[in-house]
Design a protein around this motif. Structure first.
Motif, PDB file in Angstrom:
ATOM      1  N   GLN A  38      35.462  10.354 -48.528  1.00 36.83           N
ATOM      2  CA  GLN A  38      35.428  11.676 -47.873  1.00 36.83           C
ATOM      3  C   GLN A  38      36.554  11.877 -46.861  1.00 36.83           C
ATOM      4  O   GLN A  38      36.892  13.009 -46.535  1.00 36.83           O
ATOM      5  CB  GLN A  38      34.097  11.872 -47.156  1.00 36.83           C
ATOM      6  CG  GLN A  38      32.900  11.924 -48.067  1.00 36.83           C
ATOM      7  CD  GLN A  38      31.617  11.755 -47.274  1.00 36.83           C
ATOM      8  OE1 GLN A  38      31.309  12.552 -46.399  1.00 36.83           O
ATOM      9  NE2 GLN A  38      30.878  10.712 -47.568  1.00 36.83           N
ATOM     10  N   LYS A  42      39.047  15.534 -45.452  1.00 33.43           N
ATOM     11  CA  LYS A  42      38.955  16.015 -44.066  1.00 33.43           C
ATOM     12  C   LYS A  42      40.129  16.951 -43.783  1.00 33.43           C
ATOM     13  O   LYS A  42      41.289  16.562 -43.886  1.00 33.43           O
ATOM     14  CB  LYS A  42      38.967  14.792 -43.143  1.00 33.43           C
ATOM     15  CG  LYS A  42      39.160  15.081 -41.695  1.00 33.43           C
ATOM     16  CD  LYS A  42      37.855  15.132 -40.970  1.00 33.43           C
ATOM     17  CE  LYS A  42      38.080  15.284 -39.479  1.00 33.43           C
ATOM     18  NZ  LYS A  42      37.457  16.457 -38.926  1.00 33.43           N
ATOM     19  N   ASN A  48      38.010  10.838 -33.589  1.00 29.35           N
ATOM     20  CA  ASN A  48      36.981   9.975 -32.994  1.00 29.35           C
ATOM     21  C   ASN A  48      36.948   8.593 -33.638  1.00 29.35           C
ATOM     22  O   ASN A  48      35.902   7.944 -33.656  1.00 29.35           O
ATOM     23  CB  ASN A  48      35.604  10.653 -33.089  1.00 29.35           C
ATOM     24  CG  ASN A  48      35.262  11.056 -34.516  1.00 29.35           C
ATOM     25  OD1 ASN A  48      36.011  10.770 -35.444  1.00 29.35           O
ATOM     26  ND2 ASN A  48      34.143  11.725 -34.691  1.00 29.35           N
ATOM     27  N   VAL A  80      31.833   2.920 -61.584  1.00 32.69           N
ATOM     28  CA  VAL A  80      30.690   2.112 -62.042  1.00 32.69           C
ATOM     29  C   VAL A  80      29.685   3.057 -62.691  1.00 32.69           C
ATOM     30  O   VAL A  80      29.297   4.070 -62.096  1.00 32.69           O
ATOM     31  CB  VAL A  80      30.047   1.361 -60.848  1.00 32.69           C
ATOM     32  CG1 VAL A  80      28.754   0.679 -61.278  1.00 32.69           C
ATOM     33  CG2 VAL A  80      31.035   0.347 -60.283  1.00 32.69           C
ATOM     34  N   ASP A 273      27.490   5.980 -45.769  1.00 30.88           N
ATOM     35  CA  ASP A 273      26.765   7.251 -45.926  1.00 30.88           C
ATOM     36  C   ASP A 273      25.691   7.221 -47.008  1.00 30.88           C
ATOM     37  O   ASP A 273      24.802   8.068 -47.006  1.00 30.88           O
ATOM     38  CB  ASP A 273      27.753   8.371 -46.280  1.00 30.88           C
ATOM     39  CG  ASP A 273      28.442   8.943 -45.060  1.00 30.88           C
ATOM     40  OD1 ASP A 273      28.418   8.287 -43.992  1.00 30.88           O
ATOM     41  OD2 ASP A 273      29.019  10.044 -45.157  1.00 30.88           O
ATOM     42  N   ILE A 282      32.855   7.673 -39.842  1.00 29.17           N
ATOM     43  CA  ILE A 282      33.732   6.622 -40.372  1.00 29.17           C
ATOM     44  C   ILE A 282      33.457   5.299 -39.662  1.00 29.17           C
ATOM     45  O   ILE A 282      33.339   4.238 -40.287  1.00 29.17           O
ATOM     46  CB  ILE A 282      35.206   7.037 -40.216  1.00 29.17           C
ATOM     47  CG1 ILE A 282      35.483   8.300 -41.032  1.00 29.17           C
ATOM     48  CG2 ILE A 282      36.145   5.913 -40.644  1.00 29.17           C
ATOM     49  CD1 ILE A 282      36.759   9.015 -40.673  1.00 29.17           C
TER      50      ILE A 282
HETATM   51  C1  LIG Z   1      34.838  17.503 -44.177  1.00 31.10           C
HETATM   52  C2  LIG Z   1      34.430  16.207 -43.518  1.00 31.10           C
HETATM   53  C3  LIG Z   1      34.892  15.903 -42.247  1.00 31.10           C
HETATM   54  C4  LIG Z   1      34.533  14.697 -41.620  1.00 31.10           C
HETATM   55  N1  LIG Z   1      35.035  14.411 -40.380  1.00 31.10           N
HETATM   56  C5  LIG Z   1      34.780  13.220 -39.804  1.00 31.10           C
HETATM   57  C6  LIG Z   1      35.391  12.862 -38.548  1.00 31.10           C
HETATM   58  O1  LIG Z   1      36.169  13.632 -37.962  1.00 31.10           O
HETATM   59  N2  LIG Z   1      35.091  11.638 -38.022  1.00 31.10           N
HETATM   60  C7  LIG Z   1      34.247  10.759 -38.648  1.00 31.10           C
HETATM   61  O2  LIG Z   1      34.051   9.652 -38.127  1.00 31.10           O
HETATM   62  N3  LIG Z   1      33.664  11.069 -39.821  1.00 31.10           N
HETATM   63  C8  LIG Z   1      33.899  12.273 -40.419  1.00 31.10           C
HETATM   64  N4  LIG Z   1      33.316  12.591 -41.612  1.00 31.10           N
HETATM   65  C9  LIG Z   1      32.338  11.659 -42.209  1.00 31.10           C
HETATM   66  C10 LIG Z   1      33.025  10.463 -42.870  1.00 31.10           C
HETATM   67  O3  LIG Z   1      34.063  10.927 -43.725  1.00 31.10           O
HETATM   68  C11 LIG Z   1      31.987   9.659 -43.654  1.00 31.10           C
HETATM   69  O4  LIG Z   1      30.951   9.262 -42.785  1.00 31.10           O
HETATM   70  C12 LIG Z   1      32.608   8.409 -44.262  1.00 31.10           C
HETATM   71  O5  LIG Z   1      33.679   8.756 -45.110  1.00 31.10           O
HETATM   72  C13 LIG Z   1      31.566   7.617 -45.054  1.00 31.10           C
HETATM   73  O6  LIG Z   1      32.198   6.533 -45.640  1.00 31.10           O
HETATM   74  P1  LIG Z   1      31.588   5.778 -46.907  1.00 31.10           P
HETATM   75  O7  LIG Z   1      32.547   4.678 -47.230  1.00 31.10           O
HETATM   76  O8  LIG Z   1      30.184   5.441 -46.660  1.00 31.10           O
HETATM   77  O9  LIG Z   1      31.563   6.844 -48.104  1.00 31.10           O
HETATM   78  P2  LIG Z   1      32.695   7.769 -48.733  1.00 31.10           P
HETATM   79  O10 LIG Z   1      33.744   8.092 -47.767  1.00 31.10           O
HETATM   80  O11 LIG Z   1      31.948   8.884 -49.389  1.00 31.10           O
HETATM   81  O12 LIG Z   1      33.339   6.844 -49.876  1.00 31.10           O
HETATM   82  C14 LIG Z   1      32.618   6.508 -51.042  1.00 31.10           C
HETATM   83  C15 LIG Z   1      33.573   6.030 -52.116  1.00 31.10           C
HETATM   84  O13 LIG Z   1      32.803   5.562 -53.239  1.00 31.10           O
HETATM   85  C16 LIG Z   1      33.391   6.022 -54.447  1.00 31.10           C
HETATM   86  N5  LIG Z   1      32.369   6.092 -55.503  1.00 31.10           N
HETATM   87  C17 LIG Z   1      31.300   6.922 -55.575  1.00 31.10           C
HETATM   88  N6  LIG Z   1      30.592   6.689 -56.703  1.00 31.10           N
HETATM   89  C18 LIG Z   1      31.219   5.670 -57.351  1.00 31.10           C
HETATM   90  C19 LIG Z   1      30.974   4.975 -58.572  1.00 31.10           C
HETATM   91  N7  LIG Z   1      29.933   5.253 -59.371  1.00 31.10           N
HETATM   92  N8  LIG Z   1      31.848   4.001 -58.926  1.00 31.10           N
HETATM   93  C20 LIG Z   1      32.900   3.696 -58.132  1.00 31.10           C
HETATM   94  N9  LIG Z   1      33.184   4.323 -56.958  1.00 31.10           N
HETATM   95  C21 LIG Z   1      32.348   5.287 -56.580  1.00 31.10           C
HETATM   96  C22 LIG Z   1      33.942   7.393 -54.063  1.00 31.10           C
HETATM   97  O14 LIG Z   1      34.940   7.792 -54.975  1.00 31.10           O
HETATM   98  C23 LIG Z   1      34.487   7.123 -52.664  1.00 31.10           C
HETATM   99  O15 LIG Z   1      35.800   6.666 -52.722  1.00 31.10           O
HETATM  100  C24 LIG Z   1      33.667  13.777 -42.275  1.00 31.10           C
HETATM  101  C25 LIG Z   1      33.196  14.084 -43.558  1.00 31.10           C
HETATM  102  C26 LIG Z   1      33.580  15.278 -44.182  1.00 31.10           C
HETATM  103  C27 LIG Z   1      33.091  15.567 -45.571  1.00 31.10           C
END
Ligand SMILES: Cc1cc2nc3c(=O)[nH]c(=O)nc-3n(C[C@H](O)[C@H](O)[C@H](O)COP(=O)(O)OP(=O)(O)OC[C@H]3O[C@@H](n4cnc5c(N)ncnc54)[C@H](O)[C@@H]3O)c2cc1C
Length: 303
Positions: A38, A42, A48, A80, A273, A282
């Protein structure tokens, strides 16, 4: 070969889990559909994440990828499609490749919620998009609609004002969910942005490309001519490939032990998430990735 750990997802949770697994000398493989998760969508700078006063999502992702590469951590860009647990976890990818591991850490985050209206699927990539930073520059001097009046919608609108001619922010509720600061900034400094409340988008129309949207505003028909439709109505956890290996709450998030981040299946962890933690940021995703890897190590050593 049987890996100690396979980490699914290349967002901040997955990358952090990979760094920690590598430091613990675990045989580890990261698999993700694409880099960054995600963070890439952004629209305005991240303010932050410790260590950077302001940094774009792209730049932060790039720094994380560099770190993975520098350490020689093995990764693969693929999706996956299923996981089965027999003696080991058996993981199948979209490409048909198969891998085995003793532990799996699921870090698949969340994906954009769909509007589920006529024209949305048909015009995907032809004017309909979920990622403003990816597709925004394609809409230079055009009129666009952003669906969703939360912070993501308002931030997307601010981002678009660099390119687009006119930007509508459309919210079906009585009030915008975006912070009052975000709303105030838009009202005071962004004359190209028009906000609409109590407006339901019913269908997206066009021919080879989007030409407009049809809405209902206070039960009256409203048509807007736009060439871009950006859907910003939240995210849903990505869990479809897990079958009954995990339990989920009513938000579709994977239920984990709050200390270890282990799911109901021994050796299967969920970080970031995608799990039922309430804070989606993040820095929290990175912390979860680290925690899951530490407990994966303990799990492997207690077996
Ligand atoms: C518009 C927006 C603004 C934001 N602003 C902020 C901010 O300013 N500060 C902050 O701290 N947080 C912010 N966030 C939140 C932050 O981006 C998320 O909390 C963070 O990215 C979560 O990380 P994650 O690794 O858990 O999941 P994600 O970032 O969702 O990454 C998941 C990954 O898994 C991959 N994936 C999914 N399914 C599969 C599969 N079946 N096989 C292989 N790969 C797969 C996806 O392609 C992706 O690359 C924002 C979010 C959004 C949407």
């Amino acid at each position: 070969m049987i890996y100690d750990v396979i980490i699914i997802g290349l967002g901040p949770a997955g990358i952090s889990a990979g760094i920690y697994a590598h430091r613990q000398n675990l045989e580890c493989l990261l698999i993700g559909k694409s880099f960054g998760g995600q963070m890439v969508s952004k629209a305005v700078d991240i303010e932050n994440y410790p260590g950077f006063n302001k940094i774009s999502g792209f730049d932060l992702v790039e720094k994380m990828i560099d770190q993975l590469k520098e350490k020689g951590i093995e990764y693969l860009e693929d999706k996956v499609v299923s996981i089965v647990k027999n003696e080991y976890f058996e993981i199948e990818l979209d490409s048909g490749k198969k891998f085995q591991s003793k532990v799996v850490i699921v870090c698949t985050g969340a994906e954009p919620r769909r509007l589920s209206i006529e024209g949305e699927k048909e015009f995907l990539g032809k004017g309909v998009s979920y990622c403003t930073t990816c597709d925004g520059p394609l809409f230079r001097n055009k009129d666009v609609a952003i669906i969703g009046g939360g912070d993501a919608g308002f931030e997307a609108a601010r981002f678009f004002s660099k390119y687009a001619n006119k930007i509508y922010v459309i919210e079906r509720g009585k009030d915008f969910i975006a912070s009052s600061k975000n709303q105030e900034i838009v009202r005071s400094f962004y004359p190209k942005i028009e906000t609409l409340l109590e407006t339901d988008v019913i269908r997206i129309i066009g021919d080879s490309f989007v030409k407009g949207i049809e809405c209902s505003k206070n039960n009256e028909a409203l048509s807007l001519k736009v060439e871009g439709v950006f859907v910003q109505i939240g995210y849903v956890p990505t869990t479809g490939f897990l079958g009954d290996l995990v339990d989920m709450n009513d938000r579709g998030e994977i239920i984990v032990d709050r200390e270890t981040l282990e799911t109901k299946t021994p050796g299967l962890f969920a970080a970031g998430d995608v799990n039922d933690g309430r804070v989606k940021q993040i820095v929290v995703a990175c912390s979860d990735g680290a925690r899951a890897s530490v407990y994966a190590y303990k799990y492997l050593n207690n077996k």
